[in-house]
Scaffold this motif. Structure first.
Motif, mmCIF file in Angstrom:
data_model
loop_
_atom_site.group_PDB
_atom_site.id
_atom_site.type_symbol
_atom_site.label_atom_id
_atom_site.label_comp_id
_atom_site.label_asym_id
_atom_site.label_seq_id
_atom_site.Cartn_x
_atom_site.Cartn_y
_atom_site.Cartn_z
ATOM 1 N N ILE A 141 0.835 -1.204 0.000
ATOM 2 C CA ILE A 141 0.000 0.000 0.000
ATOM 3 C C ILE A 141 0.872 1.258 0.000
ATOM 4 C CG2 ILE A 141 -1.637 1.337 1.371
ATOM 5 C CD1 ILE A 141 -2.898 -1.294 2.245
ATOM 6 N N ALA A 142 1.932 1.249 0.803
ATOM 7 C CA ALA A 142 2.820 2.417 0.875
ATOM 8 C C ALA A 142 3.489 2.673 -0.469
ATOM 9 C CB ALA A 142 3.868 2.198 1.969
ATOM 10 N N LEU A 143 3.979 1.623 -1.101
ATOM 11 C CA LEU A 143 4.629 1.786 -2.401
ATOM 12 C C LEU A 143 3.629 2.236 -3.459
ATOM 13 C CD1 LEU A 143 7.040 -1.284 -2.436
ATOM 14 C CD2 LEU A 143 7.671 1.130 -2.346
ATOM 15 N N ALA A 144 2.424 1.666 -3.422
ATOM 16 C CA ALA A 144 1.400 2.074 -4.375
ATOM 17 C C ALA A 144 1.084 3.557 -4.234
ATOM 18 C CB ALA A 144 0.142 1.227 -4.176
ATOM 19 N N HIS A 145 0.976 4.028 -2.981
ATOM 20 C CA HIS A 145 0.703 5.450 -2.767
ATOM 21 C C HIS A 145 1.848 6.329 -3.250
ATOM 22 C CE1 HIS A 145 -2.486 4.621 0.596
ATOM 23 N NE2 HIS A 145 -2.943 4.388 -0.627
ATOM 24 N N ARG A 146 3.081 5.852 -3.091
ATOM 25 C CA ARG A 146 4.236 6.624 -3.572
ATOM 26 C C ARG A 146 4.195 6.733 -5.102
ATOM 27 N NH1 ARG A 146 8.735 7.040 -0.209
ATOM 28 N NH2 ARG A 146 9.633 8.220 -1.967
ATOM 29 N N LEU A 147 3.582 5.753 -5.756
ATOM 30 C CA LEU A 147 3.458 5.768 -7.223
ATOM 31 C C LEU A 147 2.190 6.498 -7.678
ATOM 32 C CD1 LEU A 147 4.536 2.095 -8.023
ATOM 33 C CD2 LEU A 147 5.834 4.182 -8.514
ATOM 34 N N GLY A 148 1.443 7.032 -6.727
ATOM 35 C CA GLY A 148 0.227 7.768 -7.080
ATOM 36 C C GLY A 148 -0.973 6.879 -7.335
ATOM 37 N N LEU A 149 -0.948 5.676 -6.840
ATOM 38 C CA LEU A 149 -2.038 4.729 -7.054
ATOM 39 C C LEU A 149 -2.888 4.600 -5.798
ATOM 40 C CD1 LEU A 149 0.022 1.847 -8.741
ATOM 41 C CD2 LEU A 149 -1.042 3.833 -9.843
ATOM 42 N N THR A 150 -4.166 4.292 -5.974
ATOM 43 C CA THR A 150 -5.030 3.967 -4.848
ATOM 44 C C THR A 150 -5.159 2.454 -4.753
ATOM 45 O OG1 THR A 150 -7.033 4.107 -6.191
ATOM 46 C CG2 THR A 150 -6.318 6.114 -5.083
ATOM 47 N N VAL A 151 -5.546 1.986 -3.556
ATOM 48 C CA VAL A 151 -5.599 0.539 -3.305
ATOM 49 C C VAL A 151 -6.989 0.157 -2.823
ATOM 50 C CG1 VAL A 151 -4.626 -1.395 -2.009
ATOM 51 C CG2 VAL A 151 -3.151 0.499 -2.736
ATOM 52 N N THR A 152 -7.536 -0.892 -3.436
ATOM 53 C CA THR A 152 -8.809 -1.482 -3.015
ATOM 54 C C THR A 152 -8.544 -2.883 -2.487
ATOM 55 O OG1 THR A 152 -10.093 -0.254 -4.659
ATOM 56 C CG2 THR A 152 -11.091 -2.247 -3.759
ATOM 57 N N ALA A 153 -9.048 -3.185 -1.311
ATOM 58 C CA ALA A 153 -8.901 -4.525 -0.733
ATOM 59 C C ALA A 153 -10.138 -5.349 -1.061
ATOM 60 C CB ALA A 153 -8.707 -4.433 0.777
ATOM 61 N N GLU A 154 -9.916 -6.523 -1.612
ATOM 62 C CA GLU A 154 -11.016 -7.442 -1.930
ATOM 63 C C GLU A 154 -11.260 -8.390 -0.760
ATOM 64 O OE1 GLU A 154 -10.758 -8.086 -6.675
ATOM 65 O OE2 GLU A 154 -9.145 -9.056 -5.559
ATOM 66 N N CYS A 155 -12.454 -8.962 -0.732
ATOM 67 C CA CYS A 155 -12.824 -10.020 0.230
ATOM 68 C C CYS A 155 -12.759 -9.551 1.678
ATOM 69 C CB CYS A 155 -11.950 -11.253 0.038
ATOM 70 S SG CYS A 155 -12.054 -11.971 -1.621
#
Length: 592
Positions: free
Chosen positions: A520-534
């Motif tokens: 999640i931290a790396l995704a945010h550094r790349l400007g991406l949002t994260v969705t958790a499934e299940c």
């Protein structure tokens, strides 16, 4: 018998063996040719019972017809009998019996012709017709004759076990031998394999009432038929012996060849089985053996076959089902982890099949990708989802517009102009591009190059969101993400399930949280949002929120539901000032 001298002389000198038989069936006169032919010249056939001499009574139909001729109720009889001669020889004789026009009332003329040479020629021709010239084994025609005869015997005579078994095999890599060493070596290899199969059958027959029939069905396909089988164990032993026999190298024309085989094994009751049904089952099972890795035998599995038949039935009706409108969309909420508000929905296609009921995507999407029907189906899903999202926006002007997420298969990019389709659908429905999100699997996106990558970039430039579905199950190359037009990562549910408590009060495995937190931290550094499934429990949601996950999706919030349930939720939330309290996971659109 009072005949003119000329007729009597002709009768006696005729090369055709003849006799006159009275109404009681006894020979009253015979020429020398008959005695010579039947090996009774010294004793003479006169006075003997013709039916005994010519074996006419052993066959009920022939015996009945012969008596009808003697009684004058039938004009003629012609039959072929195999006769055992006094000196031990045998011959095939064609016997003709017909009434005499004159002479003794009620008498008949009997003639006998030796047709042994003709029968032998027929037998040789049939052998050539029914056997493979390369391996000298029975061919497909003879094999099916034997299968049909075996099934009829087991069903109607009810002898033995009433079961039948078949090992249907195909050589692995035989085409490579033909292509590299030529058909002559290929034929020699087939002959060598036939010899080994015959040895296996003979060995198996030493402890059984009969030897399995070995046949070449064509190409590099062989079959071993076990009549009156005793069960699957017998067929398994035979298949194992075949695999073992083929393991030893074969030396041919200066080449040492290694060969293996895939074998489909079928064993069943003969009752209710046809030759066609038996071969279909064997062919299906042989295919399974190939798919499972070759150089093995596989036993026919009715449940697996039923699944395959269902799969084929679905594949054959996919395209017509799209035209008939048998598909529908359910929607699963995507909820903001920070405030619990509904942010968007994922569109999930269902097939309302008239025979199999409501089918989830995992039952038919792979089939649609295989035959290309994913293109029209995907276009319908995209248009329907966008139209529905726009309708929600129109019906709930006070609620922030929901985005709709739609799954896209890579084949849709290759086999259609996805960019043009999206642009046209957005224009028709009036949905803003940023309210559409397209989901592709991680393996598809990470391996994108050429046309797929260009299409994704064009869609991103258009304002459409691109999400990677099931992230963490494939490449997981976050550095590669910086070169892709991706805006959202959907974290695979296996990571979220790792957050489950192992027991009352016991903490979960900390490694799971460390991995997820890092992604999640790396995704945010790349400007991406994260969705958790299940997401299924409040504890999972709390922990995901604490490590910065943006959006959640799962049964804690809702199962996939029809569009009207989403409308109800929007009406409820838009009627409150602040919606669900921050951190609360208390509402559910559908029963979890």
């Amino acid at each position: 018998m009072l005949w003119p001298a000329a007729y009597r002389s002709a009768f006696a000198a005729a090369p055709l063996a003849m006799a006159v038989v009275d109404g009681e069936g006894r020979i009253v006169d015979a020429n020398d040719a008959l005695g010579v032919l039947l090996g009774v010249a010294d004793a003479g056939p006169a006075g003997r019972v013709a039916a005994e001499l010519l074996d006419l009574a052993s066959d009920p139909r022939t015996w009945h017809a012969y008596r009808e001729v003697l009684r004058g109720r039938q004009a003629k009889l012609r039959c072929t009998r195999r006769l055992k001669l006094p000196d031990g020889r045998s011959l095939w004789a064609q016997v003709t019996v017909s009434p005499l026009d004159g002479g003794t009332p009620g008498a008949v003329l009997l003639s006998v012709a030796d047709v042994s040479a003709h029968r032998d020629l027929q037998a040789r021709l049939r052998h050539l017709q029914m056997h493979d010239p390369v391996t000298r084994l029975p061919n497909r025609t003879l094999f099916f004759e034997r299968v049909s005869a075996a099934l009829e015997t087991e069903v109607y005579e009810q002898s033995g076990t009433g079961r039948i078994g078949l090992c249907y095999l195909d050589l692995d890599g035989f085409k490579a031998v033909n292509d590299t060493l030529g058909h002559r070596v290929g034929d020699l290899l087939l002959a060598a394999v036939a010899d080994r199969l015959t040895e296996c059958a003979e060995e198996a027959g030493r402890t059984r009432p009969s030897v399995p029939l070995v046949a070449r069905l064509g190409g590099d396909e062989f079959a071993l038929l076990v009549e009156d089988s005793t069960g699957t164990e017998q067929l398994a032993d035979l298949a194992e012996s075949v695999l073992k026999a083929l393991q030893a190298p074969i030396d041919l024309a200066g080449h040492r060849l290694n060969v293996s085989a895939s074998i489909g094994v079928v064993e069943r009751h003969a009752a209710g089985t046809t030759a066609t049904g038996l071969m279909q089952a064997a062919d299906t099972t042989l295919y399974w053996a190939k798919v499972d890795g070759k150089d093995r035998w596989t036993l026919f599995d009715p449940e697996r076959n039923a699944h395959l038949m269902t799969r084929q039935a679905l594949a054959s009706t996919l395209r017509p089902a799209i035209e008939r409108g048998e598909f529908r969309l359910d929607y699963q909420p995507l909820v903001g982890m920070s405030d619990g508000r509904l942010r968007g929905v994922e569109a999930l296609v269902r097939w309302d099949h008239p025979r199999f009921g409501l089918l989830s995507p995992n039952r038919f999407v792979a089939l649609a990708e295989e035959d290309g029907s994913i293109v029209p189906l995907g276009r319908w899903v995209l248009a329907t989802a966008c139209r529905q999202a726009r309708q929600w926006q129109t019906d709930n002007p006070d609620y922030p517009p929901l985005f709709v997420s739609v799954n896209v298969a890579v084949r849709q990019v290759w086999d259609s102009d996805l960019v043009a389709d999206v642009a046209e659908i957005l224009a028709e429905t009036g949905l803003a591009p940023h309210l559409l999100q397209l989901e592709l699997t991680e393996s598809a996106v990470m391996g994108s190059a050429g046309r797929p990558l260009q299409a994704l970039q064009a869609l991103s430039d258009m304002g459409v969101g691109i999400a990677i579905d099931d992230f963490g199950t494939g490449y997981s190359n976050l550095a590669y993400l910086s070169r892709l037009p991706v805006s959202v990562l959907k974290l695979d549910g296996s990571f979220v399930r790792g957050f489950q408590y192992e027991g009352a009060g016991a903490p979960p495995n900390p490694a799971d949280q460390v991995v997820v937190e890092a992604m999640i931290a790396l995704a945010h550094r790349l400007g991406l949002t994260v969705t958790a499934e299940c997401v299924e429990t409040s504890a999972q949601a709390t922990r995901l929120r604490s490590i910065g996950c943006d959006t959640g999706q799962g049964w804690l919030y809702s199962r996939p539901v029809p569009p009207d349930r989403i409308s109800e939720l929007l009406g409820t939330e838009s009627g409150t000032e602040s919606g669900t309290e921050s951190g609360s996971e208390t509402y559910a659109v559908g029963n979890p």
